[in-house]
Design a protein around this motif. Structure first.
Motif, PDB file in Angstrom:
ATOM      1  N   ASP A 129      15.458 -15.569 -14.754  1.00  0.00           N
ATOM      2  CA  ASP A 129      14.821 -16.024 -13.512  1.00  0.00           C
ATOM      3  C   ASP A 129      14.326 -14.819 -12.709  1.00  0.00           C
ATOM      4  O   ASP A 129      14.745 -14.590 -11.567  1.00  0.00           O
ATOM      5  N   TRP A 130      13.414 -14.070 -13.304  1.00  0.00           N
ATOM      6  CA  TRP A 130      12.894 -12.882 -12.635  1.00  0.00           C
ATOM      7  C   TRP A 130      12.163 -13.236 -11.350  1.00  0.00           C
ATOM      8  O   TRP A 130      12.302 -12.546 -10.331  1.00  0.00           O
ATOM      9  N   ASP A 131      11.399 -14.309 -11.378  1.00  0.00           N
ATOM     10  CA  ASP A 131      10.636 -14.686 -10.190  1.00  0.00           C
ATOM     11  C   ASP A 131      11.541 -15.104  -9.047  1.00  0.00           C
ATOM     12  O   ASP A 131      11.275 -14.792  -7.884  1.00  0.00           O
ATOM     13  N   ALA A 132      12.633 -15.823  -9.361  1.00  0.00           N
ATOM     14  CA  ALA A 132      13.549 -16.252  -8.310  1.00  0.00           C
ATOM     15  C   ALA A 132      14.217 -15.066  -7.628  1.00  0.00           C
ATOM     16  O   ALA A 132      14.467 -15.092  -6.413  1.00  0.00           O
ATOM     17  N   VAL A 133      14.492 -14.015  -8.394  1.00  0.00           N
ATOM     18  CA  VAL A 133      15.168 -12.838  -7.843  1.00  0.00           C
ATOM     19  C   VAL A 133      14.200 -11.961  -7.052  1.00  0.00           C
ATOM     20  O   VAL A 133      14.542 -11.434  -5.987  1.00  0.00           O
ATOM     21  N   HIS A 134      12.967 -11.809  -7.533  1.00  0.00           N
ATOM     22  CA  HIS A 134      12.040 -10.850  -6.937  1.00  0.00           C
ATOM     23  C   HIS A 134      11.093 -11.465  -5.905  1.00  0.00           C
ATOM     24  O   HIS A 134      10.406 -10.714  -5.195  1.00  0.00           O
ATOM     25  N   LEU A 135      11.039 -12.759  -5.818  1.00  0.00           N
ATOM     26  CA  LEU A 135      10.162 -13.364  -4.813  1.00  0.00           C
ATOM     27  C   LEU A 135      10.550 -12.969  -3.391  1.00  0.00           C
ATOM     28  O   LEU A 135       9.675 -12.565  -2.608  1.00  0.00           O
ATOM     29  N   PRO A 136      11.827 -13.058  -2.973  1.00  0.00           N
ATOM     30  CA  PRO A 136      12.157 -12.691  -1.583  1.00  0.00           C
ATOM     31  C   PRO A 136      11.796 -11.261  -1.212  1.00  0.00           C
ATOM     32  O   PRO A 136      11.134 -11.049  -0.184  1.00  0.00           O
ATOM     33  N   PRO A 137      12.191 -10.231  -2.003  1.00  0.00           N
ATOM     34  CA  PRO A 137      11.822  -8.874  -1.573  1.00  0.00           C
ATOM     35  C   PRO A 137      10.320  -8.621  -1.581  1.00  0.00           C
ATOM     36  O   PRO A 137       9.802  -7.926  -0.695  1.00  0.00           O
ATOM     37  N   GLU A 138       9.604  -9.167  -2.570  1.00  0.00           N
ATOM     38  CA  GLU A 138       8.156  -8.969  -2.597  1.00  0.00           C
ATOM     39  C   GLU A 138       7.484  -9.657  -1.412  1.00  0.00           C
ATOM     40  O   GLU A 138       6.525  -9.129  -0.826  1.00  0.00           O
ATOM     41  N   LEU A 139       7.979 -10.840  -1.036  1.00  0.00           N
ATOM     42  CA  LEU A 139       7.402 -11.558   0.102  1.00  0.00           C
ATOM     43  C   LEU A 139       7.660 -10.801   1.396  1.00  0.00           C
ATOM     44  O   LEU A 139       6.750 -10.655   2.233  1.00  0.00           O
ATOM     45  N   VAL A 140       8.876 -10.305   1.575  1.00  0.00           N
ATOM     46  CA  VAL A 140       9.192  -9.557   2.794  1.00  0.00           C
ATOM     47  C   VAL A 140       8.362  -8.284   2.872  1.00  0.00           C
ATOM     48  O   VAL A 140       7.855  -7.916   3.937  1.00  0.00           O
ATOM     49  N   THR A 141       8.180  -7.610   1.734  1.00  0.00           N
ATOM     50  CA  THR A 141       7.356  -6.398   1.719  1.00  0.00           C
ATOM     51  C   THR A 141       5.919  -6.702   2.129  1.00  0.00           C
ATOM     52  O   THR A 141       5.309  -5.974   2.929  1.00  0.00           O
ATOM     53  N   MET A 142       5.346  -7.772   1.591  1.00  0.00           N
ATOM     54  CA  MET A 142       3.974  -8.136   1.936  1.00  0.00           C
ATOM     55  C   MET A 142       3.856  -8.480   3.422  1.00  0.00           C
ATOM     56  O   MET A 142       2.895  -8.076   4.099  1.00  0.00           O
ATOM     57  N   LEU A 143       4.837  -9.214   3.954  1.00  0.00           N
ATOM     58  CA  LEU A 143       4.774  -9.596   5.361  1.00  0.00           C
ATOM     59  C   LEU A 143       4.902  -8.386   6.273  1.00  0.00           C
ATOM     60  O   LEU A 143       4.219  -8.306   7.308  1.00  0.00           O
ATOM     61  N   GLU A 144       5.761  -7.448   5.913  1.00  0.00           N
ATOM     62  CA  GLU A 144       5.924  -6.264   6.751  1.00  0.00           C
ATOM     63  C   GLU A 144       4.659  -5.409   6.753  1.00  0.00           C
ATOM     64  O   GLU A 144       4.298  -4.824   7.774  1.00  0.00           O
ATOM     65  N   GLU A 145       3.985  -5.336   5.626  1.00  0.00           N
ATOM     66  CA  GLU A 145       2.757  -4.545   5.569  1.00  0.00           C
ATOM     67  C   GLU A 145       1.625  -5.176   6.368  1.00  0.00           C
ATOM     68  O   GLU A 145       0.696  -4.484   6.795  1.00  0.00           O
ATOM     69  N   HIS A 146       1.684  -6.479   6.561  1.00  0.00           N
ATOM     70  CA  HIS A 146       0.614  -7.180   7.297  1.00  0.00           C
ATOM     71  C   HIS A 146       1.127  -7.735   8.624  1.00  0.00           C
ATOM     72  O   HIS A 146       0.599  -8.727   9.134  1.00  0.00           O
ATOM     73  N   ARG A 147       2.159  -7.100   9.176  1.00  0.00           N
ATOM     74  CA  ARG A 147       2.737  -7.593  10.432  1.00  0.00           C
ATOM     75  C   ARG A 147       1.707  -7.595  11.560  1.00  0.00           C
ATOM     76  O   ARG A 147       1.658  -8.526  12.372  1.00  0.00           O
ATOM     77  N   THR A 148       0.878  -6.565  11.633  1.00  0.00           N
ATOM     78  CA  THR A 148      -0.121  -6.498  12.703  1.00  0.00           C
ATOM     79  C   THR A 148      -1.128  -7.635  12.599  1.00  0.00           C
ATOM     80  O   THR A 148      -1.487  -8.263  13.604  1.00  0.00           O
ATOM     81  N   ALA A 149      -1.582  -7.929  11.377  1.00  0.00           N
ATOM     82  CA  ALA A 149      -2.538  -9.027  11.194  1.00  0.00           C
ATOM     83  C   ALA A 149      -1.897 -10.370  11.533  1.00  0.00           C
ATOM     84  O   ALA A 149      -2.565 -11.268  12.062  1.00  0.00           O
ATOM     85  N   ILE A 150      -0.615 -10.527  11.242  1.00  0.00           N
ATOM     86  CA  ILE A 150       0.081 -11.778  11.557  1.00  0.00           C
ATOM     87  C   ILE A 150       0.154 -11.976  13.060  1.00  0.00           C
ATOM     88  O   ILE A 150      -0.025 -13.094  13.571  1.00  0.00           O
ATOM     89  N   LYS A 151       0.408 -10.914  13.808  1.00  0.00           N
ATOM     90  CA  LYS A 151       0.494 -11.026  15.269  1.00  0.00           C
ATOM     91  C   LYS A 151      -0.837 -11.434  15.882  1.00  0.00           C
ATOM     92  O   LYS A 151      -0.876 -12.114  16.911  1.00  0.00           O
ATOM     93  N   ARG A 152      -1.941 -11.010  15.262  1.00  0.00           N
ATOM     94  CA  ARG A 152      -3.262 -11.338  15.814  1.00  0.00           C
ATOM     95  C   ARG A 152      -3.694 -12.762  15.498  1.00  0.00           C
ATOM     96  O   ARG A 152      -4.597 -13.283  16.139  1.00  0.00           O
ATOM     97  N   ARG A 153      -3.092 -13.413  14.532  1.00  0.00           N
ATOM     98  CA  ARG A 153      -3.551 -14.723  14.080  1.00  0.00           C
ATOM     99  C   ARG A 153      -2.713 -15.834  14.715  1.00  0.00           C
ATOM    100  O   ARG A 153      -1.509 -15.913  14.491  1.00  0.00           O
ATOM    101  N   GLY A 154      -3.330 -16.705  15.484  1.00  0.00           N
ATOM    102  CA  GLY A 154      -2.705 -17.939  15.969  1.00  0.00           C
ATOM    103  C   GLY A 154      -1.389 -17.752  16.682  1.00  0.00           C
ATOM    104  O   GLY A 154      -0.437 -18.484  16.437  1.00  0.00           O
ATOM    105  N   GLY A 155      -1.283 -16.749  17.576  1.00  0.00           N
ATOM    106  CA  GLY A 155      -0.059 -16.568  18.323  1.00  0.00           C
ATOM    107  C   GLY A 155       1.056 -15.922  17.544  1.00  0.00           C
ATOM    108  O   GLY A 155       2.217 -15.988  17.947  1.00  0.00           O
ATOM    109  N   GLY A 156       0.737 -15.283  16.427  1.00  0.00           N
ATOM    110  CA  GLY A 156       1.749 -14.589  15.650  1.00  0.00           C
ATOM    111  C   GLY A 156       2.749 -15.500  14.983  1.00  0.00           C
ATOM    112  O   GLY A 156       3.864 -15.082  14.667  1.00  0.00           O
ATOM    113  N   ALA A 157       2.386 -16.754  14.730  1.00  0.00           N
ATOM    114  CA  ALA A 157       3.250 -17.730  14.057  1.00  0.00           C
ATOM    115  C   ALA A 157       4.526 -18.001  14.844  1.00  0.00           C
ATOM    116  O   ALA A 157       5.498 -18.520  14.294  1.00  0.00           O
ATOM    117  N   LYS A 158       4.531 -17.657  16.141  1.00  0.00           N
ATOM    118  CA  LYS A 158       5.694 -17.907  16.989  1.00  0.00           C
ATOM    119  C   LYS A 158       5.483 -19.171  17.807  1.00  0.00           C
ATOM    120  O   LYS A 158       4.363 -19.665  17.927  1.00  0.00           O
TER     121      LYS A 158
END
Length: 654
Positions: free
Chosen positions: A375-404
């Motif tokens: 289950d490689w995908d089950a193990v690596h999905l969380p860290p890869e997703l968190v890495t992608m979100l952290e790299e695009h944190r600025t873009a997330i804040k600019r879009r639709g209230g920062g998802a908050k």
């Protein structure tokens, strides 16, 4: 009447409930203290929840006002309050006398309870199923002897009323508190729990969630299998919450008709954009930081992104179903995708095509083999997703209230349970994706955490790339590009990220991402790129030819839906109009009557192909030569058929 008299009747009705517990919770405390604790066995079986019984009674306290004499109290003048008091007492006297003459409480003799509000309120106390006590207040003054005598007569009649009270029946209490047999998550970081979302237009949706509800939202969508539900993502959500240090609010929904949500199962397939955007808004937000989907849920994630481009800042899919991937060119969000070589239902060829068609600048594409890597995908999905979100944190804040959460959007979710509701798996619900992620990983799955391991894997990869004929350690590479058992890289897990699989011809991207790879990315990439370009060009030509043939064979007007006669094809919007619709619309207005698009107008010239003229004198640009030729051919065939069969033939009536 004394000066402090309220001159009114006072009635106080108290409802008294006796509630007691019939069974105790078995097994002591409801939850185990470990981070991954769960409810006790008794609670899981549904027998440990406390049960209650109840018995209810009424206590009625009445203070009757004394009767008033108009002559003594008001000097012979009529008084409205005094008259009302006397009327109530007179109605009570009639009720008491009627009850005194009844042989039992079930006697059919009419008792005038409805003659006044006072007797209507006292009906439960006077009907016989009550213990009734009466205090008669009399005055010792000689002047009031008439009133005292009347009061004593009234009390004597009341004593003759028969009452046979019956013990009130007991009722079972249904405890609707979702936390009655549940507990809070002892791990305050993950705070695993369940909620019920009241989605306007779609009803109640059950969801598992973890993390801080005020943080940016990550929405998880499950697949369409018969047992699929939000439990599929339970471990991945908790892992994302831990890795991000509670930086996101993770919510996995049970789509309508799945798990614990009622509704039509076709909802998530037919209306992904409308439904998922309604869920996000019911959670008090305008957008999400990321939307994650698996299988058919991944297809819904793609379709929702196409229908609502501003809803999600990032998307992640695991072995997705991909319908008409040509549409994905309009998806510009960062995308994380994982495909399994051993999953024939989600072929790698489709995944690679999706990767090439996506319009995003950041595509994190991975391939692995579950037969080798588990289950490689089950193990690596969380860290890869968190890495992608952290790299695009600025873009997330600019879009639709920062998802908050937004103060202007109401939060329409309520508590659906605690840790037990989150971890409990009903009989018809799917197992969590990848099992328990906290256990030791399978030997075949390699996770690069040490610099020494990373260096060794890069050296193995370099040895694979050094052989220009695609061999490694004397063994040919298999069909997936991994090294054989005799090769230097055969012991490593096989997967490739976007920089490994689609590396440039010079091999500069072969080591990108710091992940272990199967090698082979440096050889043959130039020829693969040429083949891809040729394939893409061929596909574009086929699509253009299909569109041209579809337009040329059109036989109905896009406006009136009648057969095309003297057709006109508008060059800009490509809508076809019959001669009648063209004469009534575009001949006078410079807008398409079907889509309201502005028409392309060219200056008149001798060689112009335009057939229609606008009101301003310009020529409407059309492209209908092939359409007119096809239409004339159909008309000619119809005329020949009619002449051959005659007016009374098989087609004569047409």
């Amino acid at each position: 009447m004394h000066e402090h008299s309220s001159r009114s009747h006072a009635v106080l009705v108290l409802t008294v409930e006796h509630r007691w517990q019939t069974t105790d919770v078995e097994g002591g405390s409801m939850c185990v203290g470990a981070a991954g604790g769960a409810a006790t066995a008794g609670a899981r079986a549904g027998t440990g929840a406390p049960s209650y019984k109840s018995r209810t009674a009424r206590l009625t306290l009445v203070d009757l006002a004394g009767s008033e004499s108009m002559e003594r109290s008001h000097n012979g003048n009529a008084d409205g309050a005094g008259i009302s008091t006397n009327l109530g007492l007179a109605a009570l006297g009639r009720v008491i006398r009627a009850r005194a003459t009844c042989s039992s409480a079930s006697d059919e003799q009419h008792v005038p309870y409805r003659d006044s509000s006072l007797t209507r309120l006292l009906q439960p106390s006077l009907s016989g199923n009550a213990l009734t006590a009466m205090l008669a207040c009399v005055s010792p003054a000689v002047d009031n002897h008439c009133m005292s005598l009347s009061t004593l007569k009234f009390a004597r009649v009341a004593l003759t009323v028969q009452s046979r009270p019956v013990l009130a029946a007991t009722t079972d209490i249904v405890n609707t508190d979702p936390m009655a047999a549940d507990c809070h998550d002892p791990d305050t970081v993950t705070d695993r729990r369940a909620i019920v979302i009241d989605v306007p237009g779609w009803g109640e949706v059950f969801a598992r969630c973890c993390g801080d509800a005020s943080a940016p939202l990550i929405l998880w969508v499950h697949g369409s299998g018969p047992h699929n539900c939000s439990n599929f993502w339970s471990h991945q959500m908790a892992e994302v919450t831990r890795l991000s240090n509670n930086g996101y609010f993770n919510v996995a929904i049970d789509c309508p008709g799945y798990g614990r949500s009622y509704g039509d199962r076709q909802t998530i397939r037919s209306y992904p954009g409308e439904f998922l955007s309604a869920v996000v808004r019911a959670l008090g937000r305008r957008s999400v930081a990321a939307m994650v989907g698996s299988s058919q849920g991944a297809a819904s994630t793609f379709n929702c992104t196409l229908e609502r481009p501003k809803l999600a800042s990032c998307i992640a899919v695991v072995h997705p179903v991909s319908h008409a991937p040509e549409r994905f060119q309009r998806i510009t969000q960062p995308c994380l995708a994982m495909y399994d070589h051993d999953d024939p239902g989600h072929p790698i060829s489709v995944g690679r095509r999706v990767r090439k068609l996506l319009g995003s600048d950041d595509i994190r594409y991975f391939e692995f083999a579950s037969s080798h890597d588990g289950d490689w995908d089950a193990v690596h999905l969380p860290p890869e997703l968190v890495t992608m979100l952290e790299e695009h944190r600025t873009a997330i804040k600019r879009r639709g209230g920062g998802a908050k959460p937004s103060d202007s959007i109401p939060y329409l979710a309520r508590c659906g349970g605690g840790l037990r509701a989150y971890t409990e798996q009903l009989e018809h619900e799917i197992d969590p994706f990848g099992g328990d992620l906290s256990v030791e990983r399978a030997p075949g799955v390699a996770v690069v955490e040490e610099e020494e391991e990373e260096k060794e894997e890069k050296e193995d990869e370099g040895r694979c790339e050094a052989d220009g004929e695609g061999k490694c350690g004397g063994e040919e590479m298999d069909e997936r590009g991994t090294c054989g058992d005799g090769g230097g890289g055969g012991g490593h897990a096989y997967y490739r990220n976007h920089s490994l699989l689609f590396a440039p011809a010079d091999g500069s991207g072969s080591g990108g991402g710091g992940h272990a790879g199967g090698g082979g990315s440096g050889g043959g990439s130039e020829s693969e790129d040429e083949e891809d370009i040729a394939e893409k060009a061929m596909m574009a030509e086929c699509a253009e030819a299909e569109a041209h043939e579809r337009e040329a064979s059109q036989y109905a007007c896009d406006l009136c839906m009648h057969p095309l006669v003297q057709p006109v094809r508008l060059s800009r919007c490509r809508h076809a109009l019959c001669g009648a619709c063209q004469a009534l619309t575009v001949a006078y207005f410079r807008q398409c009557p079907v889509c309201d698009d502005t028409l392309a107008i060219a200056k008149p010239s001798n060689g112009s192909k335009g057939k229609g003229k606008g009101r301003g004198g310009g020529v409407i640009e059309t492209d209908d030569d092939e359409l007119r030729a096809r239409t004339m051919q159909r008309v000619q065939r119809a005329v020949e058929t009619f002449e051959a069969n005659g007016p009374n033939g098989p087609n004569g009536s047409n």
